[in-house]
Scaffold this active site. Structure first.
Site, PDB file in Angstrom:
ATOM      1  N   GLN A 299      -3.655  11.440  18.900  1.00 27.13           N
ATOM      2  CA  GLN A 299      -3.302   9.654  18.223  1.00 27.13           C
ATOM      3  C   GLN A 299      -3.280   8.959  19.839  1.00 27.13           C
ATOM      4  O   GLN A 299      -2.271   9.399  20.749  1.00 27.13           O
ATOM      5  CB  GLN A 299      -2.332  10.202  17.788  1.00 27.13           C
ATOM      6  CG  GLN A 299      -1.010   8.725  17.199  1.00 27.13           C
ATOM      7  CD  GLN A 299      -2.009   7.649  16.530  1.00 27.13           C
ATOM      8  OE1 GLN A 299      -2.722   8.229  15.300  1.00 27.13           O
ATOM      9  NE2 GLN A 299      -1.713   6.289  16.121  1.00 27.13           N
TER      10      GLN A 299
ATOM     11  N   LYS B  47      -1.943   9.425   7.576  1.00 24.89           N
ATOM     12  CA  LYS B  47      -3.082   9.917   7.987  1.00 24.89           C
ATOM     13  C   LYS B  47      -3.528  11.753   7.214  1.00 24.89           C
ATOM     14  O   LYS B  47      -4.159  11.554   6.428  1.00 24.89           O
ATOM     15  CB  LYS B  47      -3.903   9.868   9.274  1.00 24.89           C
ATOM     16  CG  LYS B  47      -4.057   8.937   9.909  1.00 24.89           C
ATOM     17  CD  LYS B  47      -4.415   8.919  11.587  1.00 24.89           C
ATOM     18  CE  LYS B  47      -4.719   7.859  12.352  1.00 24.89           C
ATOM     19  NZ  LYS B  47      -5.105   7.693  13.778  1.00 24.89           N
TER      20      LYS B  47
ATOM     21  N   ASP C 119     -12.550   9.445  15.587  1.00 26.92           N
ATOM     22  CA  ASP C 119     -12.017   8.166  15.692  1.00 26.92           C
ATOM     23  C   ASP C 119     -13.690   7.882  16.846  1.00 26.92           C
ATOM     24  O   ASP C 119     -12.986   6.257  16.427  1.00 26.92           O
ATOM     25  CB  ASP C 119     -11.198   8.254  17.011  1.00 26.92           C
ATOM     26  CG  ASP C 119      -9.632   8.068  16.829  1.00 26.92           C
ATOM     27  OD1 ASP C 119      -9.886   7.393  16.378  1.00 26.92           O
ATOM     28  OD2 ASP C 119      -8.944   8.283  17.916  1.00 26.92           O
TER      29      ASP C 119
END
Length: 340
Positions: free
Chosen positions: A138, A94, A161
C-alpha cells in the site's frame, strides 16, 4: 495514492447526484456493458459501482471455476506500513472485497519506522510463497523508504498494482502485463460504456507514472497489438501547462481524463459539447455551507454535466472500479501461475 485511499475512507455523497433520476440502465451490446444513471438534460452519469459489480461477478465466476478444477483459491497478500487511517480503510476495502469474491487474503502490518531492508525481505518471502497469487504494498510509504525500490522488489508476475519496471516496460510496448489498477479502471469504464476511442482526441490531465502515464499509453496504443489499445490521439497536460493552453487543448477533446488532484480544475468552458469526462481526481474540501469535509473531483461536476455526454461522479466513479481491477489482476496472476 494517498488521495485515492482517502476517497474510499470517506463515505460522503455528492449532493448533485440527488438531483438525478433514479433510473438505472444496464444493458449488454456485444462485449460492451452500459451502466449509468440518466439525468434530465444533462450528461449520462456513469456508475462506477455498477460496473465494478459486473467485474466482481466475472471474477467470482472465474474463482469458482478454478476451485471446481481442483486449484487453490487466489490469495492476495497486502503490506501496510504506518497508521494512516485512509490507507488502513483502503486496505480493508480491498481485503473485504477479496473475501466476498471467494479469494483468501492476508495483511501484514509494519510500523512507520520499519527499515527498507526489512520491507524488502518481507516482499521477497511473499514472492517465494507459492500460495500467494498477488502482492500489493500500500502506497504511500514513509519518506525514508524508496517507493521505486519497493515496487521493483515485487515479483512482476505477482505485481497486482502493475508498478514493477518490467510491467511498466511491457505496457509501453503494448505487451500483455499487469496494468496499474487505476489506469485499467479508466480503460474499462470507457470500453464497457461503449465510448469510442479510435481516431478520437483525448486529453489526459496529469502525468504521474502510476496513473496519468499508463492511461495515456492504453489509449494511444494500437488496438491490433498484443495488448490492445484505444488508437486515440492523446495529449498529456500537467502542472506546468499554462491554464489558457490547457483550456485550448481540452476544448478540442472528445474525451477528457483528469488525474491532477486539483479541485474543480476542469470547468464547463473547457469542455466541448458531447465530450466524455472521466474524473480520477480525489480532493478533500470543506463544504462552504455545512463546514463538513466532502470529496470532490478535478471536474466542476455541476457545470460540466450540462455539456458533456458522459461523466463519472466522485465518489462512485473510478474509485470502486480501481478496487475491482485489483481483484481482476489477482485472478490473472493466479491463472498465470498455473500456466507457468
Amino acid at each position: 495514492m494517498a488521495a485515492l485511499a482517502l476517497a474510499l475512507a470517506l463515505n460522503c455523497c455528492c449532493c448533485s447526484l440527488q438531483r438525478c433520476l433514479t433510473t438505472h440502465s444496464f444493458r449488454q451490446r456485444g462485449h460492451r456493458a452500459h451502466c449509468y444513471i440518466h439525468c434530465r438534460n444533462t450528461a449520462t452519469l456513469i456508475s462506477g459501482r455498477e460496473l465494478a459489480r459486473q467485474i466482481h461477478r466475472e471474477v467470482q465466476s472465474e474463482i469458482l471455476e478454478m476451485v471446481a478444477q481442483g486449484y487453490r483459491r487466489p490469495h492476495l497478500s497486502v503490506i501496510l506500513v504506518g497508521n494512516d487511517p485512509a490507507s488502513h480503510c483502503y486496505v480493508r476495502n480491498k481485503t473485504r472485497t477479496a473475501t466476498a469474491l471467494g479469494m483468501s487474503s492476508s495483511t501484514v502490518f509494519r510500523p512507520e519506522s520499519v527499515s527498507q531492508d526489512e520491507l524488502l525481505d518481507l516482499i521477497d518471502s511473499m514472492n517465494r510463497e507459492r500460495r500467494v497469487s498477488g502482492v500489493l504494498v500500500q502506497l504511500p510509504l514513509p519518506e525514508h523508504i524508496s517507493e521505486r525500490a519497493v515496487c521493483n522488489a515485487v515479483a512482476p508476475e505477482k505485481d497486482v498494482d502493475g508498478f514493477h519496471i518490467v510491467n511498466v516496460g511491457k505496457l509501453s510496448l503494448d505487451q500483455r502485463c499487469m496494468i496499474p489498477a487505476t489506469a485499467s479502471a479508466v480503460w474499462e469504464i470507457i470500453r464497457r460504456t461503449g465510448i469510442e476511442t479510435v481516431g478520437k482526441n483525448v486529453v489526459v490531465v496529469g502525468r504521474s507514472k502510476n496513473v496519468g502515464m499508463p492511461i495515456a499509453m492504453l489509449l494511444h496504443s494500437d488496438r491490433r497489438h498484443e495488448r490492445p489499445g484505444g488508437d486515440a490521439t492523446v495529449t498529456i497536460t500537467h502542472r506546468c501547462t499554462p491554464r489558457p493552453q490547457l483550456k485550448e487543448i481540452s476544448r478540442l477533446a472528445d474525451i477528457i481524463i483528469s488525474a491532477a488532484g486539483v479541485p474543480h480544475l476542469i470547468t464547463a468552458d473547457m469542455v466541448k459539447e458531447s465530450a466524455a469526462v472521466i474524473d480520477v481526481g480525489i480532493n478533500r474540501v470543506q463544504n462552504t455551507t455545512s463546514g463538513e469535509l466532502c470529496l470532490v473531483g478535478d471536474v466542476d461536476f455541476e457545470g460540466v454535466r450540462e455539456k458533456a455526454a458522459f461523466i463519472t461522479p466522485v465518489p462512485g466513479g473510478v474509485g470502486p472500479m480501481t478496487i475491482a481491477m485489483v481483484m481482476k489482476n489477482t485472478v490473472i496472476a493466479a491463472r498465470n501461475a498455473l500456466i507457468h
